[in-house]
Design a protein around this motif. Structure first.
Motif, PDB file in Angstrom:
ATOM      1  N   ALA A 378       1.157  -1.113  -0.198  1.00 18.49           N
ATOM      2  CA  ALA A 378       0.087   0.067   0.784  1.00 18.49           C
ATOM      3  C   ALA A 378       0.962   1.474   0.154  1.00 18.49           C
ATOM      4  N   GLU A 379       1.647   1.273   0.618  1.00 14.69           N
ATOM      5  CA  GLU A 379       2.547   2.164   0.631  1.00 14.69           C
ATOM      6  C   GLU A 379       3.524   2.763   0.021  1.00 14.69           C
ATOM      7  N   ARG A 380       3.867   1.800  -1.668  1.00 12.88           N
ATOM      8  CA  ARG A 380       4.502   1.741  -2.371  1.00 12.88           C
ATOM      9  C   ARG A 380       2.972   2.074  -3.385  1.00 12.88           C
ATOM     10  N   ALA A 381       2.549   1.835  -3.297  1.00 15.55           N
ATOM     11  CA  ALA A 381       1.164   1.921  -4.404  1.00 15.55           C
ATOM     12  C   ALA A 381       0.478   3.645  -4.216  1.00 15.55           C
ATOM     13  N   ARG A 382       0.628   4.231  -2.755  1.00 19.65           N
ATOM     14  CA  ARG A 382       0.360   5.452  -3.178  1.00 19.65           C
ATOM     15  C   ARG A 382       1.571   6.345  -4.032  1.00 19.65           C
ATOM     16  N   ALA A 383       2.677   5.867  -3.491  1.00 25.60           N
ATOM     17  CA  ALA A 383       4.250   6.374  -4.181  1.00 25.60           C
ATOM     18  C   ALA A 383       3.656   6.914  -5.650  1.00 25.60           C
ATOM     19  N   LEU A 384       3.045   5.536  -6.757  1.00 24.73           N
ATOM     20  CA  LEU A 384       3.598   4.971  -7.384  1.00 24.73           C
ATOM     21  C   LEU A 384       1.851   5.637  -8.166  1.00 24.73           C
ATOM     22  N   VAL A 385       1.200   6.527  -7.639  1.00 25.73           N
ATOM     23  CA  VAL A 385      -0.002   7.306  -7.711  1.00 25.73           C
ATOM     24  C   VAL A 385       0.408   8.294  -8.395  1.00 25.73           C
ATOM     25  N   ARG A 386       1.326   8.525  -7.196  1.00 26.72           N
ATOM     26  CA  ARG A 386       2.056  10.344  -7.433  1.00 26.72           C
ATOM     27  C   ARG A 386       2.992  10.004  -8.424  1.00 26.72           C
ATOM     28  N   ASP A 387       3.078   9.488  -8.709  1.00 29.76           N
ATOM     29  CA  ASP A 387       4.453   8.662 -10.030  1.00 29.76           C
ATOM     30  C   ASP A 387       4.054  10.224 -10.940  1.00 29.76           C
ATOM     31  N   SER A 388       5.172  10.926 -11.647  1.00 29.21           N
ATOM     32  CA  SER A 388       5.206  11.624 -12.824  1.00 29.21           C
ATOM     33  C   SER A 388       4.698  10.874 -13.979  1.00 29.21           C
ATOM     34  N   ASP A 389       5.058   9.422 -14.680  1.00 30.79           N
ATOM     35  CA  ASP A 389       4.551   8.991 -15.167  1.00 30.79           C
ATOM     36  C   ASP A 389       3.424   8.210 -15.536  1.00 30.79           C
ATOM     37  N   GLY A 396      -0.355   1.628  -9.747  1.00 31.53           N
ATOM     38  CA  GLY A 396      -0.410   2.326  -8.599  1.00 31.53           C
ATOM     39  C   GLY A 396      -1.238   2.387  -8.029  1.00 31.53           C
ATOM     40  N   ALA A 397      -2.241   2.427  -8.923  1.00 32.67           N
ATOM     41  CA  ALA A 397      -3.447   2.482  -8.763  1.00 32.67           C
ATOM     42  C   ALA A 397      -4.897   1.733  -8.630  1.00 32.67           C
ATOM     43  N   ASP A 398      -4.101   0.932  -9.667  1.00 33.97           N
ATOM     44  CA  ASP A 398      -4.508  -1.287  -9.128  1.00 33.97           C
ATOM     45  C   ASP A 398      -3.830  -1.602  -8.519  1.00 33.97           C
ATOM     46  N   LEU A 399      -2.827  -1.810  -7.926  1.00 37.93           N
ATOM     47  CA  LEU A 399      -2.804  -1.901  -6.928  1.00 37.93           C
ATOM     48  C   LEU A 399      -3.762  -1.193  -5.485  1.00 37.93           C
ATOM     49  N   PRO A 416      -4.615  14.056 -14.909  1.00 35.20           N
ATOM     50  CA  PRO A 416      -4.977  14.390 -16.025  1.00 35.20           C
ATOM     51  C   PRO A 416      -3.478  13.562 -17.582  1.00 35.20           C
ATOM     52  N   SER A 417      -3.808  12.122 -17.164  1.00 34.48           N
ATOM     53  CA  SER A 417      -3.862  11.502 -18.599  1.00 34.48           C
ATOM     54  C   SER A 417      -5.106  10.961 -18.898  1.00 34.48           C
ATOM     55  N   GLU A 418      -5.559  11.300 -19.649  1.00 34.81           N
ATOM     56  CA  GLU A 418      -7.209  10.372 -20.280  1.00 34.81           C
ATOM     57  C   GLU A 418      -6.486   8.481 -19.956  1.00 34.81           C
ATOM     58  N   LEU A 419      -5.594   8.232 -20.350  1.00 37.26           N
ATOM     59  CA  LEU A 419      -5.593   6.835 -19.767  1.00 37.26           C
ATOM     60  C   LEU A 419      -5.709   6.360 -18.479  1.00 37.26           C
ATOM     61  N   VAL A 420      -4.794   7.124 -17.378  1.00 35.39           N
ATOM     62  CA  VAL A 420      -5.557   6.754 -16.193  1.00 35.39           C
ATOM     63  C   VAL A 420      -7.054   7.429 -16.040  1.00 35.39           C
ATOM     64  N   ARG A 421      -7.862   7.547 -16.328  1.00 34.70           N
ATOM     65  CA  ARG A 421      -9.067   8.751 -16.030  1.00 34.70           C
ATOM     66  C   ARG A 421      -9.977   7.286 -17.023  1.00 34.70           C
ATOM     67  N   ARG A 422      -9.480   7.056 -18.240  1.00 30.61           N
ATOM     68  CA  ARG A 422     -10.256   5.449 -18.715  1.00 30.61           C
ATOM     69  C   ARG A 422     -10.156   4.666 -17.611  1.00 30.61           C
ATOM     70  N   TRP A 423      -9.127   3.622 -17.598  1.00 31.02           N
ATOM     71  CA  TRP A 423      -9.049   3.015 -16.576  1.00 31.02           C
ATOM     72  C   TRP A 423      -9.690   3.357 -15.141  1.00 31.02           C
TER      73      TRP A 423
END
Length: 777
Positions: A378-389, A396-399, A416-423
């Motif tokens: 969970a700690e690493r997933a939250r960090a990933l959700v804030r990643d620039s990529d 990260g959101a999936d986890l 900002p990413s349509e890819l993320v919003r569509r997921w």
């Protein structure tokens, strides 16, 4: 029709020839037989064939003369007499049903090639009672494929008489289709014994021994096998499969080490050896398994990864690590699971990196393993959700969603990413809880038209009026996909407001949108567009044609409209396939005598998709006589059945009855046996004063199936056929002899001695059984 066929037809309609010869003043039938035998040596082919036909039809009384002729000084006569005797004897065991399905059965049994005998055995499986004796003979055929085919037919009949022969084949050097033989034997395990398997095993080739062991394992029929007998099979890759299966099935762990000794990366059965050792719970050292981790076959690599012990050395573990990039999805999954099993928490970073790189099943496997370590992940997933990529944010959101649900990632609706919003939208649409609905509502105002539309359409499916009305702007979208799916949803959810949309879509030039409108009208049972649907039956779009046909069927079912039926009738010549079937069904169900000529035209052309219903309609519109104009060889049964039904429902006047009788009587001389046979089937139900005469005459038809049908018809008509039945006790066709015996038993008790005599000389066991059971002997 050739000269020989004409002679055959003429002769066959005479009374039995030996009887006719005996009735001549002072004539001895044997003289006639001798004359015909002499003509077997004629140079004239037609004369020879006519003589052979007469001798064949003369039946049993001609047999003594034929036996003597086999020793005639004229070698041609002797040879043809022998051939005729064999042919007659064989034909008397072949029923006409068998010959209908396999016309060359006699030739195949006498001297046919193996392929013909095998094909005959397959055909005989459909006529088991009449063919069981032949199948038993073919079971012992020298051709293994023929024997196997006969065994398959007997196997399907749930008998066990084929088992010894198949055991012999399975133990032989090169049996045909050994897997099929093993399958049949395995499913018949209740009839197998260890003694039988042992007997075949002792005398079998090395490959045969392997197959017997494999059968023993599959059928769970053990038999005594010495260790050295199994061990001698293991070095031979061809024979090893059966030995491995036997060892594993009976959990003979004492053979595990000798089995492992055969394990080499170059062994063609390396996978089977690995699987066998694994099923025996035999531990294989990591250094022995390491070469298999680099094997060319992915299934071998996968199996080797699963078998690695937990204490694998670093070198082996390094090889496993390389498999994280393997081309095979399943190998990658097994490799990451193996690393986690060995390293535990030390593998978490590797596991996370694997999760970030993979897709599909490997990714799901990694996510499942990561979620076992909830806090760390969970700690690493939250960090990933804030990643620039954005891709890493999505992973990260999936986890995080797997760990804490969609509520934990709802803020990504503003990502900002349509890819993320569509997921996120796809994740929200997968469930219907309140948190998911709130996410969908936020995405209904998304900047991306595609995301916004999918969210709005998902909300509209919930049925709330305001959500449904939100689709209206999309009904005029320049993007066809939006317009189509908006219309589809609005038609289902818009209630009365959707009526205006239906009218608009009917005028649209796109067939798929018109199809939506027609389907909506059908769901509402609204027939107002029926006239427009007629034209759609000719549309190039198959979906629109199908929808229009279904809509018209419903519309005419609720309201009678002759003009609409006439419009559909006018299109019949232009329609094909499913659309023709729909249109013809409409005309037949809702038409009148006005449509009779169109329906007759369909029948005459062979295009009528519902022949039975079409004939019913003609009978209803024009009467039963009109049906006889639609007669054809393929349709004779349908026509006669409906003529009989129509006459029972509404007796005709005298003129119509006479006309029908004349047409029916004419069918008795039809060239096709199928027509004559079908006529006899329906003859007792038809108003034909000549019915009794027709049935009696056809008792002497050249075709055995017609004679058989004539017996049934004559009995139903109470025709005086006892004398003819007595003669048929010696008919060349076994089915006819059976039918004659059963009929005589029921209608003439005085015929008991004739039946007893017939049973005493009967060639077919199945006929003796049937007749004996019927007469209670």
């Amino acid at each position: 029709m050739g000269q020989c066929a004409v002679l055959a037809a003429l002769v066959s309609f005479l009374p039995p020839l030996w009887a006719a010869a005996g009735q001549a003043a002072g004539a001895d039938p044997q003289d006639a037989f001798e004359d015909w035998i002499e003509r077997l040596g004629s140079d004239d082919i037609a004369a020879r064939e006519d003589a052979a036909l007469r001798l064949r039809r003369a039946g049993r009384p001609a047999w003594p003369a034929l036996r003597r002729a086999t020793r005639a000084p004229d070698l041609e006569v002797a040879a043809r007499a022998r051939d005729l005797r064999e042919s007659v004897a064989l034909r008397r065991r072949l029923s006409f049903r068998m010959l209908e399905s396999f016309p060359t059965a006699e030739a195949a049994l006498r001297n046919g090639p193996p392929a013909a005998r095998a094909a005959l055995a397959r055909a005989m499986g459909a006529h088991l009672e009449e063919s069981r004796e032949f199948l038993r003979e073919l079971l012992n055929d020298s051709d293994p494929e023929t024997a196997l085919t006969a065994a398959e037919a007997l196997y399907e009949a749930r008998t066990s008489e084929w088992i010894p022969r198949m055991l012999d084949l399975l133990a032989s050097e090169c049996p045909p289709r050994p897997r099929r033989i093993a399958e049949m034997l395995s499913t018949s395990r209740a009839h197998l014994t260890g003694k039988e398997l042992r007997e075949r095993y002792v005398d079998a080739s090395i490959d045969g021994r392997s197959r017997i062991l494999e059968l023993s394992a599959a059928a769970q029929v053990p038999f005594a096998v010495d260790a050295h007998e199994v061990l001698e099979l293991l070095p031979d890759p061809r024979a090893r499969a059966g030995a491995v299966e036997w060892i594993v099935s009976y959990n003979r762990r004492e053979f595990a080490v000798p089995l492992e000794e055969q394990l080499t990366p170059t062994a063609p059965d390396a996978l089977e050896l690995l699987q066998g050792l694994r099923r025996l719970n035999h531990s294989v050292l990591a250094e022995r398994l390491t070469p298999f981790l680099k094997h060319a076959e992915e299934t071998v690599r996968e199996q080797a990864v699963q078998m690695l012990p937990d204490d694998a050395d670093p070198a082996t573990e390094a090889v496993v690590a390389t498999l994280l990039q393997d081309a095979s999805t399943s190998v990658r999954q097994r490799a990451i699971a193996a690393l986690v099993r060995r390293r535990g928490e030390e593998a978490r970073e590797t596991l996370l990196g694997f999760f970030l790189r993979q897709d599909g099943d490997p990714r799901d496997t990694a996510a499942f393993l990561l979620c076992r370590q909830r806090d760390w992940t969970a700690e690493r997933a939250r960090a990933l959700v804030r990643d620039s990529d954005p891709e890493r944010r999505l992973r990260g959101a999936d986890l995080l969603a797997r760990l804490e649900g969609i509520q934990a990632v709802r803020e990504l609706a503003g990502d900002p990413s349509e890819l993320v919003r569509r997921w996120l939208l796809s994740k929200a649409l997968a469930t219907s809880d309140e948190a998911s609905i709130n996410v969908v509502r936020r995405l209904a105002t998304d900047s991306s038209p595609a995301i916004r539309f999918d969210a709005i359409r998902a909300l509209a499916r919930g049925g709330k009026a305001e959500d449904v009305e939100a689709l209206v702007p999309w009904l005029s979208s320049a993007e066809f996909t939006f317009r189509y799916h908006a219309a589809e949803t609005y038609l289902r959810q818009g209630g009365e407001k959707a009526r205006d949309l239906v009218a608009q879509l009917l005028d649209d030039g796109d067939a798929s949108l018109q199809c939506l409108a027609i389907t909506a009208l059908q769901e509402r049972a609204s027939p107002e567009a029926a006239s427009r649907a007629v034209g759609m039956l000719c549309d190039p779009d198959v979906s629109l044609r199908r929808a229009a046909g279904a809509y018209l069927e419903q519309a005419l079912g609720s309201t009678r409209d002759p003009a609409l039926v006439a419009a559909v009738t006018n299109l019949l010549d232009r329609l094909e396939g499913e659309t023709l079937s729909q249109a013809a069904g409409i005309v037949i169900a809702h038409g009148s005598a006005v449509q009779a000529s169109a329906v007759r035209k369909l029948l005459a052309s062979g295009r009528a998709p519902h022949e039975g219903r079409a004939l019913d309609a003609l009978a209803r519109w024009d009467g039963p006589l009109a049906l006889l104009d639609c007669l054809s060889e393929e349709r004779v049964g349908l026509v006669l059945e409906r003529v009989a039904d129509a006459l029972r429902a509404q007796p005709p006047d005298d003129a119509t009855r006479r006309a029908i009788e004349d047409r029916i009587a004419g069918l008795a001389s039809a060239e096709s046996p199928r027509v004559r046979r079908t006529l006899l089937r329906y003859l007792p139900d038809l108003p034909c004063r000549a019915g009794m005469r027709i049935a009696s005459e056809l008792l002497d038809d050249p075709d055995a199936s017609v004679r058989h049908a004539a017996v049934r018809a004559a009995r139903r008509l109470s025709a005086p056929i006892v004398p003819r039945l007595r003669l048929m006790l010696d008919d060349e066709d076994p089915e006819l002899r059976l039918a004659a015996a059963l009929a005589l038993f029921e209608i003439d008790p005085a015929a008991a001695p004739d039946i007893e005599e017939m049973l005493a000389r009967e060639e077919c066991d199945w006929i003796r059984r049937r007749v004996t059971a019927a007469v209670g002997r």
